[in-house]
Design an enzyme around this catalytic site. Structure first.
Site, PDB file in Angstrom:
ATOM      1  N   LYS A  84       0.810  -1.226   0.000  1.00 24.12           N
ATOM      2  CA  LYS A  84       0.000   0.000   0.000  1.00 24.12           C
ATOM      3  C   LYS A  84       0.840   1.271   0.000  1.00 24.12           C
ATOM      4  O   LYS A  84       0.388   2.324  -0.445  1.00 24.12           O
ATOM      5  CB  LYS A  84      -0.913   0.022   1.227  1.00 24.12           C
ATOM      6  CG  LYS A  84      -1.970  -1.059   1.234  1.00 24.12           C
ATOM      7  CD  LYS A  84      -3.218  -0.625   0.513  1.00 24.12           C
ATOM      8  CE  LYS A  84      -4.320  -1.672   0.647  1.00 24.12           C
ATOM      9  NZ  LYS A  84      -5.537  -1.290  -0.059  1.00 24.12           N
ATOM     10  N   SER A 132      -9.179   0.443   7.983  1.00 20.80           N
ATOM     11  CA  SER A 132      -8.927  -0.493   9.079  1.00 20.80           C
ATOM     12  C   SER A 132      -7.607  -1.201   8.883  1.00 20.80           C
ATOM     13  O   SER A 132      -7.256  -2.068   9.653  1.00 20.80           O
ATOM     14  CB  SER A 132     -10.030  -1.542   9.119  1.00 20.80           C
ATOM     15  OG  SER A 132      -9.987  -2.319   7.941  1.00 20.80           O
TER      16      SER A 132
END
Lengths: 337, 337
Positions: free
Chosen positions: A63, A88
């Site tokens: 990411k 999350s």
């Protein structure tokens, strides 16, 4: 458009030249992750396997590539007051770290049920944690309040399409590295969730070598990509249920056309197969891999892959290990059940 | 001879040209292991750290380098009937794998208290496991019996000095790789047990760059190298007690002169520091590291390193992560105490 046709720069929102620009943009900040191999796993799979280890990326997951590309694409005026997101998981830590590197604040709304190690990653990278209830409504409401309170100019939801595109371009840099590190690859297996990772990987890889096969690996309890490919249109599920906490999102308008056209097939595996793959990653590869990260190995070892029509032509397979953020106790409890 | 002086080829049993020969010999078989970095750990240590990850070596530990060099140095007549050894740990798996690659049998005597994952490694590499009691006497008696029964021509004990030398040369190839991968290294921290690993690493590193500092990392409950350096002679302990199952051996005649002359200092840490380092390796680096492999990080973070006279000059530190063979349940129980 036929599946597997080479991409041109006009087909989709993203293209190979934008991915190369993203590579230049993030190169000073992101790790060039190693590719591991294991003859033991090769003999289990009956294939030569290459593990692109994004668990070693900053923040412990791929990411960071996309977040870094997005943060460094912002102009100064938009960046100064910081960024807000709700997440999350690994996107939260990645955005916090990218913001920290650029010297701007990151406000991260986190639902109370998020994995502990992912919350700790956000704090480690100086992200300002704001708690919300687990529901999407609560996440969005909380994020909007933070947005108003802080005056932050940039928000995951407000700029969604542009952000998604920038993120997708960042993830695509994985293929640029990979095909320099192991040019003999004929197949890449990528976890699929919202589709940003596999879109970037597929676009870049097929632009470099149109013959490369791209398979998605998807959990049985969240198989919207599998259903979407069968139905020929985006198909959302009424509920999801899988151990792979990073793979519970659905395809979106930006990623669906790429998944539809460039992803050769979707391999669906169950949670037990994912857990066995996590165990093999730990015991044989000696790496910490979260459920979402282990799903590619689970797919390669699954019966559904072995009965795939293309199986006999997949001899040099890259498995993208997307992330390594799994609490040690959770890993132990999973494999010890 | 003064500490830190450059080595010449006449000083010790091993030298840099023999290590270069070992590198050529094992290159077709051994992994070139990656060097990982982490800004999070850099900031904890206040230094730039480089992790040479031998946990990714075949067999999960550096031992394969030495075993491979030894097995491939045997002439055909000596090799044909196979090899015998007794070992509770990584040497056993490494020898089994090297023998398998050369196509000769390996008979491995294993004491009943050996870690489960290390026994499984031996079996995975087709080593023939013969159980013994934990005592050294039982290990040696059993190995001698196997030797007679099988007609194996080569035995760890019988050819001990030559084997040790070949093993040491193999381990030295770590430094050759490392200094190509990260030439800015000014310090290398290496776990110390029998001294084979650190001897090879020190010889090669100081031959390439005499200014490089070599520190040994040793558990408090098995600190024979620390005592030996203080006493100026090999000092054995009456008992050892440490979680680091790979670091319970003592220096020998072959390794002591190199440790005496080329190892700048010994950093002693306790088991609690080792366990904390294992936790950091898992949580931050995302790698499985056994206690012996984590001790270098424990040493870098220890007070005894921070108060070392050379501390301020150690700015680019390589930590040799010697192995990753730790049962997941054992790791969890250790850090969860």
């Amino acid at each position: 458009m036929e599946p597997n046709c080479p991409t041109s720069s006009n087909d989709y929102a993203a293209d190979i030249s934008s991915i190369r620009q993203a590579q230049v943009r993030i190169e000073p900040f992101a790790h060039r992750t190693p590719v591991l191999t294991s003859e033991t796993l090769d003999s289990i799979a009956g294939r030569k396997l290459y593990f692109k280890c994004e668990c070693f990326q900053k923040g412990g997951a791929f990411k960071f590539r996309g977040a870094c590309n997005a943060i460094y694409s912002l102009d100064d005026d938009h960046a100064t007051k910081g960024v807000v997101t709700h997440s999350s998981g690994n996107h939260a830590a990645a955005l916090a770290l990218a913001a920290k590197l650029r010297g701007i604040p990151a406000y991260i709304v986190i639902p109370k049920n998020a994995p502990k190690c992912k919350v700790e990653n956000v704090k480690r990278y100086s992200g300002q944690v704001i708690w919300s209830e687990p529901s999407m409504q609560s996440r969005e409401d909380t994020a909007n309040k933070v947005l108003q309170d802080t005056g932050a100019q940039f928000h995951y939801e407000l700029f969604q399409v542009n952000l998604e595109l920038l993120v997708e371009l960042g993830q695509g840099t994985i293929s640029l590295e990979l095909l320099e590190q192991a040019s003999e690859i004929d197949t890449i297996i990528v976890p699929i969730s919202g589709g940003g990772l596999i879109s970037g990987v597929a676009l870049a890889a097929k632009a470099i070598n149109p013959a490369i096969r791209i398979f998605a690996a998807e959990p049985m309890g969240a198989d919207d990509a599998f259903q979407s490919k069968i139905n020929g249109r985006i198909t959302k599920l009424s509920e999801v249920n899988t151990i792979a906490d990073g793979l519970r999102a659905f395809l979106g308008d930006l990623t669906w056309p790429i998944v539809r056209d460039l992803v050769d097939d979707v391999i669906v595996v169950d949670d037990e197969e994912i857990i066995q793959a996590m165990r093999l990653c730990y015991e044989i590869l000696k790496i910490a891999v979260e459920p979402s990260g282990a799903i590619g190995l689970a797919a390669v070892l699954s019966n559904s892959f072995k009965t795939n029509p293309a199986y006999s032509e997949c001899n040099n397979i890259c498995i993208v290990i997307s992330g390594g953020n799994v609490d040690l106790g959770v890993l132990w409890n999973s494999v010890n059940k």
